[in-house]
Design an enzyme around this catalytic site. Structure first.
Site, mmCIF file in Angstrom:
data_model
loop_
_atom_site.group_PDB
_atom_site.id
_atom_site.type_symbol
_atom_site.label_atom_id
_atom_site.label_comp_id
_atom_site.label_asym_id
_atom_site.label_seq_id
_atom_site.Cartn_x
_atom_site.Cartn_y
_atom_site.Cartn_z
ATOM 1 C CD GLU A 63 -7.935 1.653 -7.176
ATOM 2 O OE1 GLU A 63 -7.492 0.509 -6.967
ATOM 3 O OE2 GLU A 63 -7.199 2.627 -7.445
ATOM 4 C CB SER A 77 -0.931 0.016 1.222
ATOM 5 O OG SER A 77 -1.884 -1.020 1.146
#
Length: 381
Positions: A244, A134
């Protein structure tokens, strides 16, 4: 409660999507899983129906809905078939397409967008790296200036559509000394020398999804391949992540709701001790809780969809929607497996496959822990 975010046009579009899925997708889902990919025939037919060009202006072959609620309807219907379908189409039509519409030059739009809308150019986005997860600011893929060219070296992993993509939007470090402010996005056409793919990754779930490792070895690009501004790629990614994450939330919830409704019917049909298993008080109360969780969550997600359609959705609200729906989805589907008993652990049952498919939603698009970190920072902590 009746949902009020969609009008007659949205519901007519929903009907078109359903008809397409019933005709062209549902009969072939087992083959998709066996192949670990959606065939190009699927993409071409989806493009012909206008489902891939909702973000693409009409002058480049798209349908340019100009209303995010159409994207939401598409994601909901895809998710009812399986989670992988909404993931693959979402990457192409809901995530990559905005980069190629909003950040590109006229030449790039003419080069890429007609194929994106038609399904002839399949896209992916190359952010995640083997050592990064991430942490998008810790990219190791580099693009080094060499005369008029940029030379890319590095790798990406867990890339949805990666094995079949014709065009990948790749994040690379162009000014290492600037750290997060030295990242640039490149439109990498996969036919270029220096591009290669690893194997299709063997995932726990979402077998239908084409997921791969990507490698760049002295791959040459030019300034004409830069998407957006030089050294501004991190900002571009941050600006596009809310859509997203909202797309993830829409898909998470629609997927869980569909399987829960199928589970409700199962508990009515399945008999134990002379009665439907759903009529036992524990199961009745449990189903009451699960349906309430879905409905309450739907109200929040619908509000986020309305906000995004009005260009008012904040990154924090998108983060809340993403982490909450992925948690709710996993909790609901775990209970659905339990309500199916031993059959819930059989891959031939949709509930088992859905349970496996859902687990990644707490990891991708920023892990749930990252989402909570963002929300916590917004609280001043």
């Amino acid at each position: 409660m009746k949902r009020r975010i969609y009008d007659e046009d949205h519901e007519a579009f929903r009907g078109s999507v359903r008809e397409f899925l019933e005709r062209s997708v549902v009969p072939h889902v087992d083959q998709h899983a066996a192949d670990k990919a959606l065939p190009r025939e699927f993409w071409l037919e989806a493009g012909k129906q206008g489902f891939l060009g909702l973000e693409v202006p009409e002058e480049y072959g798209g349908s340019e809905a100009g209303d995010y609620r159409f994207n939401a309807v598409l994601m909901e219907e895809l998710s009812k078939v399986n989670a992988a379908l909404s993931s693959c189409v979402g990457i192409h039509a809901d995530i990559v397409a905005p980069y190629l519409v909003e950040l590109t030059t006229e030449e790039q739009r003419k080069r890429w967008l007609p194929g994106v809308a038609s399904g002839e150019i399949l896209t992916a986005i190359g952010m995640t790296e083997p050592s990064g997860g991430s942490d998008l600011a810790a990219l190791k893929t580099t693009a080094v200036r060499d005369g008029d060219d940029w030379v890319l070296n590095g790798s990406k992993t867990f890339i949805t559509n990666g094995y079949s993509a014709d065009l990948v939007v790749v994040a690379a470090r162009t000014s290492p000394e600037k750290k997060a402010k030295g990242i640039t996005l490149f439109g990498v056409e996969t036919a270029k020398e220096g591009f290669s793919r690893g194997r299709k990754l063997d995932k726990v779930g979402q077998d239908e999804s084409d997921t791969a490792e990507l490698f760049f070895e002295n791959l040459r690009c030019t300034d004409d391949d830069i998407v957006g501004e030089l050294d501004n790629g991190f900002i571009h990614m941050m600006q596009n992540l809310p859509q997203e994450r909202l797309g993830c939330a829409i898909s998470n919830l629609a997927h869980a709701k569909q399987i829960l409704e199928e589970t409700l019917q199962y508990t009515k049909d399945r008999k134990a001790f002379g009665q439907g298993v759903g009529s036992f008080q524990h199961n009745k109360f449990l189903l009451a809780e699960l349906f309430t969780q879905i409905d309450v969550t739907q109200a929040y997600v619908d509000q986020c969809v309305e906000a995004h359609a009005a260009k008012e959705l904040t990154p924090i609200d998108a983060a809340k929607a993403k982490w909450w729906t992925s948690q709710i989805q996993n909790d609901v589907l775990d209970h659905c497996v339990q309500l199916h008993g031993g059959y819930g652990f059989m891959n031939e049952y949709r509930v088992a496959r859905a349970w496996r498919d859902a687990r990644v939603s707490k990891i991708w698009a920023g892990s749930n822990e990252i989402m909570k970190e963002l929300i916590g920072r917004d609280l001043g902590l």
